[in-house]
Motif scaffolding. Structure first.
Motif, PDB file in Angstrom:
ATOM      1  N   PRO A  68       0.828  -1.207   0.000  1.00  0.00           N
ATOM      2  CA  PRO A  68       0.000   0.000   0.000  1.00  0.00           C
ATOM      3  C   PRO A  68       0.860   1.254   0.000  1.00  0.00           C
ATOM      4  O   PRO A  68       1.955   1.270   0.553  1.00  0.00           O
ATOM      5  N   GLU A  69       0.321   2.289  -0.643  1.00  0.00           N
ATOM      6  CA  GLU A  69       1.060   3.541  -0.714  1.00  0.00           C
ATOM      7  C   GLU A  69       1.021   4.240   0.640  1.00  0.00           C
ATOM      8  O   GLU A  69       0.429   3.750   1.606  1.00  0.00           O
ATOM      9  N   ASP A  70       1.645   5.423   0.702  1.00  0.00           N
ATOM     10  CA  ASP A  70       1.736   6.112   1.985  1.00  0.00           C
ATOM     11  C   ASP A  70       0.417   6.712   2.455  1.00  0.00           C
ATOM     12  O   ASP A  70       0.355   7.306   3.530  1.00  0.00           O
ATOM     13  N   THR A  71      -0.617   6.583   1.660  1.00  0.00           N
ATOM     14  CA  THR A  71      -1.966   6.927   2.109  1.00  0.00           C
ATOM     15  C   THR A  71      -2.589   5.769   2.887  1.00  0.00           C
ATOM     16  O   THR A  71      -3.634   5.936   3.511  1.00  0.00           O
ATOM     17  N   GLY A  72      -1.986   4.581   2.823  1.00  0.00           N
ATOM     18  CA  GLY A  72      -2.575   3.387   3.416  1.00  0.00           C
ATOM     19  C   GLY A  72      -3.512   2.652   2.482  1.00  0.00           C
ATOM     20  O   GLY A  72      -4.108   1.649   2.857  1.00  0.00           O
ATOM     21  N   ILE A  73      -3.650   3.148   1.238  1.00  0.00           N
ATOM     22  CA  ILE A  73      -4.554   2.526   0.268  1.00  0.00           C
ATOM     23  C   ILE A  73      -3.809   1.439  -0.496  1.00  0.00           C
ATOM     24  O   ILE A  73      -2.740   1.682  -1.053  1.00  0.00           O
ATOM     25  N   PHE A  74      -4.387   0.238  -0.521  1.00  0.00           N
ATOM     26  CA  PHE A  74      -3.839  -0.871  -1.305  1.00  0.00           C
ATOM     27  C   PHE A  74      -4.454  -0.814  -2.699  1.00  0.00           C
ATOM     28  O   PHE A  74      -5.668  -0.710  -2.851  1.00  0.00           O
ATOM     29  N   ASN A  75      -3.604  -0.875  -3.697  1.00  0.00           N
ATOM     30  CA  ASN A  75      -4.049  -0.763  -5.083  1.00  0.00           C
ATOM     31  C   ASN A  75      -4.702  -2.084  -5.517  1.00  0.00           C
ATOM     32  O   ASN A  75      -4.017  -3.089  -5.688  1.00  0.00           O
ATOM     33  N   PRO A  76      -6.012  -2.111  -5.725  1.00  0.00           N
ATOM     34  CA  PRO A  76      -6.672  -3.367  -6.086  1.00  0.00           C
ATOM     35  C   PRO A  76      -6.357  -3.841  -7.500  1.00  0.00           C
ATOM     36  O   PRO A  76      -6.636  -4.988  -7.846  1.00  0.00           O
ATOM     37  N   ARG A  77      -5.751  -2.971  -8.316  1.00  0.00           N
ATOM     38  CA  ARG A  77      -5.431  -3.330  -9.698  1.00  0.00           C
ATOM     39  C   ARG A  77      -3.925  -3.514  -9.878  1.00  0.00           C
ATOM     40  O   ARG A  77      -3.412  -3.375 -10.975  1.00  0.00           O
ATOM     41  N   ILE A  78      -3.240  -3.873  -8.809  1.00  0.00           N
ATOM     42  CA  ILE A  78      -1.786  -3.906  -8.857  1.00  0.00           C
ATOM     43  C   ILE A  78      -1.272  -4.903  -9.894  1.00  0.00           C
ATOM     44  O   ILE A  78      -0.294  -4.639 -10.586  1.00  0.00           O
ATOM     45  N   ARG A  79      -1.929  -6.052 -10.022  1.00  0.00           N
ATOM     46  CA  ARG A  79      -1.487  -7.026 -11.024  1.00  0.00           C
ATOM     47  C   ARG A  79      -1.616  -6.440 -12.434  1.00  0.00           C
ATOM     48  O   ARG A  79      -0.754  -6.662 -13.296  1.00  0.00           O
ATOM     49  N   GLU A  80      -2.661  -5.677 -12.680  1.00  0.00           N
ATOM     50  CA  GLU A  80      -2.851  -5.054 -13.987  1.00  0.00           C
ATOM     51  C   GLU A  80      -1.748  -4.039 -14.266  1.00  0.00           C
ATOM     52  O   GLU A  80      -1.259  -3.925 -15.398  1.00  0.00           O
ATOM     53  N   PHE A  81      -1.324  -3.306 -13.237  1.00  0.00           N
ATOM     54  CA  PHE A  81      -0.205  -2.371 -13.381  1.00  0.00           C
ATOM     55  C   PHE A  81       1.048  -3.120 -13.831  1.00  0.00           C
ATOM     56  O   PHE A  81       1.760  -2.693 -14.751  1.00  0.00           O
ATOM     57  N   VAL A  82       1.334  -4.236 -13.153  1.00  0.00           N
ATOM     58  CA  VAL A  82       2.523  -5.023 -13.468  1.00  0.00           C
ATOM     59  C   VAL A  82       2.461  -5.554 -14.895  1.00  0.00           C
ATOM     60  O   VAL A  82       3.444  -5.494 -15.645  1.00  0.00           O
ATOM     61  N   GLU A  83       1.299  -6.054 -15.298  1.00  0.00           N
ATOM     62  CA  GLU A  83       1.168  -6.622 -16.633  1.00  0.00           C
ATOM     63  C   GLU A  83       1.346  -5.566 -17.718  1.00  0.00           C
ATOM     64  O   GLU A  83       1.930  -5.836 -18.774  1.00  0.00           O
ATOM     65  N   LEU A  84       0.870  -4.334 -17.470  1.00  0.00           N
ATOM     66  CA  LEU A  84       1.065  -3.258 -18.443  1.00  0.00           C
ATOM     67  C   LEU A  84       2.553  -2.962 -18.646  1.00  0.00           C
ATOM     68  O   LEU A  84       3.012  -2.761 -19.765  1.00  0.00           O
ATOM     69  N   VAL A  85       3.292  -2.958 -17.540  1.00  0.00           N
ATOM     70  CA  VAL A  85       4.733  -2.686 -17.631  1.00  0.00           C
ATOM     71  C   VAL A  85       5.440  -3.838 -18.332  1.00  0.00           C
ATOM     72  O   VAL A  85       6.317  -3.625 -19.179  1.00  0.00           O
ATOM     73  N   HIS A  86       5.068  -5.071 -17.991  1.00  0.00           N
ATOM     74  CA  HIS A  86       5.693  -6.230 -18.638  1.00  0.00           C
ATOM     75  C   HIS A  86       5.415  -6.249 -20.139  1.00  0.00           C
ATOM     76  O   HIS A  86       6.296  -6.594 -20.943  1.00  0.00           O
TER      77      HIS A  86
END
Length: 524
Positions: free
Chosen positions: A242-260
């Motif tokens: 989670p970022e420094d707001t305490g929010i966990f990114n629910p689309r984190i896998r999608e972020f990784v796949e876009l970069v890959h």
């Protein structure tokens, strides 16, 4: 009354402003620095003459003059450092939930005894491997534990802090792309506004152009901005979650796949892992690299900013680039090896061995179930405190529709608009009650921010007390804003002129530099 002065006498201040708020007054010693206490000829211990002649040093190695070390008696040394300790607030003195993203938790004192054991503390980093098998085994076993926690193929414990671990990761990213012939092409690193600034800083130091994603309406990094940013120049995404707001990114896998898909690597800053231990793993989300801060998540001390300890985890493809040496097991013995394409050393020798020992002891005491309980309790504590703080008039929670993991970045914007009292001033007044809080990284994307992180170490009573202090100070700001601006009143130090902080010509990182720059004379 000037904002730089305390009202006199102290007795005129309310002793207990509200039932439930404890009395507090910090010791004030006006203690000189140790060099100013020095007097020629004073000794703390009589050093005996050597039994055998000293080895003759090569020409140019021996000093021409003795080092200008302070000269004090033993009781002066004890008195000096005890006084300084009394003028300091720290994790062992207070409810330290206000350090925000630094994850200040209780460090079991028994672990200090392990770190001070002569079998650890008296080791020399150049000893032969067969004489340090116990320490090498601890390194190896802690690596296996962190591999399980992260899902990564290998882990290096060499970095001396979280930022050093981030730099190690960016060095491996650079080496990986260079080995594939894309080092010159891939010159951009993507990060997010609420990721730790060390990600952007390390990437910049390594020569990358940094692209920063801003939050969307839900408080997550904007995925559409990521789609627009990735491409053939993308070297990596470096993201805290989670970022420094305490929010966990629910689309984190999608972020990784876009970069890959764009050919980049995904690097997970897990400095905020205290709320996800045993629940999510970096590799399961597709990440190629990650790091932990042992001085945060794994309960080793920050030690006033250092020495801390970091841990880099990598996927199989990046194992050859790990900082070296790493510890390998060969039957019942342990040996040091350097990966074939290692980016080299990040810190001298193996790393910060005392903190590796502390982290290993902490994990072994808890076990796998205990680590998950750490995360669950941290999340429970955080959301309990969130419910309390959200009810304080003048406080707000940006992106309030979202539950938080292990911390929250709050805002005093409404209070500042109503009273003119700013977040920094609220924090300084809170120090009069023996606590403090951290505001935020700059720039202040959240206006008038303050960031709280309860961890698993604090009880419900602790959290109630902390929230009551904030509520009391906010009430004071409404009734008498000038009084709050004049704080602190019960602390060791008061407001300082900050102009020197922005003037490198006045900085003195050592006593010698102070004498040279400011012309002071050594007492004596």
């Amino acid at each position: 009354m000037s904002a730089h002065e305390a009202p006199e006498p102290f007795a005129t201040l309310p002793v207990a402003p509200k039932p439930g708020l404890r009395r507090f007054h910090q010791a004030r010693w006006d203690e000189e620095i140790v060099f100013e206490l020095s007097r020629p000829g004073r000794r703390g211990v009589g050093v005996p003459a050597p039994e055998a002649p000293l080895v003759e040093l090569p020409e140019g190695v021996a000093r021409r003059t003795p080092p200008a070390l302070p000269e004090l008696s033993q009781n002066q040394v004890v008195r000096h450092y005890l006084r300084l300790s009394q003028e300091t607030l720290g994790a062992d003195f207070t409810i330290d939930v206000g350090q925000g993203t630094c994850t200040m938790k209780y460090s079991p004192k028994v672990n200090d005894s392990f770190a001070r054991d002569p079998r650890v503390a008296a080791l020399h980093p150049l000893q032969p491997e067969d004489t340090v098998q116990g320490v090498l085994e601890i390194y190896w076993r802690l690596e296996q534990i962190l591999r399980e926690i992260s899902g990564m193929a290998r882990v290096s414990l060499q970095p001396g802090a979280g930022s050093a671990a981030i730099y190690a990761n960016i060095a491996m990213i650079r080496a990986y792309h260079a080995a594939r012939g894309e080092g010159e092409q891939r010159d951009q690193v993507i990060t997010t506004m609420f990721s730790h600034p060390s990600n952007a800083a390390c990437a910049k130091v390594a020569g990358y152009e940094v692209i920063t994603l801003m939050p969307d309406a839900e408080g997550n990094p904007d995925i559409e901005a990521l789609r627009a940013a990735v491409g053939p120049r993308t070297a990596a995404l470096m993201i805290t979650n989670p970022e420094d707001t305490g929010i966990f990114n629910p689309r984190i896998r999608e972020f990784v796949e876009l970069v890959h898909t764009a050919g980049g690597l995904a690097c997970y800053d897990q400095a905020n892992a205290n709320g996800i231990l045993g629940i999510t793993r970096a590799r399961d989300a597709g990440f190629d690299l990650c790091h932990f801060n042992l001085h945060k998540t794994f309960s080793t001390p920050h030690a006033c900013g250092g020495p801390a300890a970091g841990a880099c985890g990598v996927s199989e493809a990046l194992v050859p680039f790990l900082p070296g040496p790493v510890v390998d097991r060969a039957g019942d013995s342990f040996t040091l090896t350097v990966p074939e394409r290692s980016v080299g050393k990040i810190r001298p020798f193996l790393g910060v061995t005392p903190n590796v020992v502390r982290a290993y002891a902490w994990v072994m005491a808890l076990g796998a179930r205990g680590l998950r309980e750490v995360a669950e309790t941290a999340v429970l504590n955080n959301n309990y405190l969130l419910a309390k703080v959200a009810r304080i008039p003048g406080a707000s929670v940006p992106w309030a529709r979202r539950r938080r993991v292990e911390q929250v970045r709050y805002s005093w914007q409404r209070l500042a608009e109503e009273t003119g009292v700013h977040s920094e001033e609220i924090g300084i007044r809170a120090a009069d009650f023996g606590v403090h809080y951290w505001t935020s990284h700059h720039p202040y994307v959240v206006p008038e921010p303050f960031t709280l992180e309860p961890t698993e170490s604090y009880s419900r009573e602790d959290l109630d007390e902390y929230a009551a202090i904030l509520a009391h100070v906010a009430d004071e700001a409404r009734k008498d804003p000038e009084f709050v601006r004049g704080a602190p009143y019960r602390q060791t130090v008061h407001r300082i002129d900050p102009t020197a902080l922005d003037d490198p010509a006045q900085w003195s990182p050592s006593w010698r530099a102070y004498l040279r720059k400011h012309g002071a004379k050594r007492p004596g």
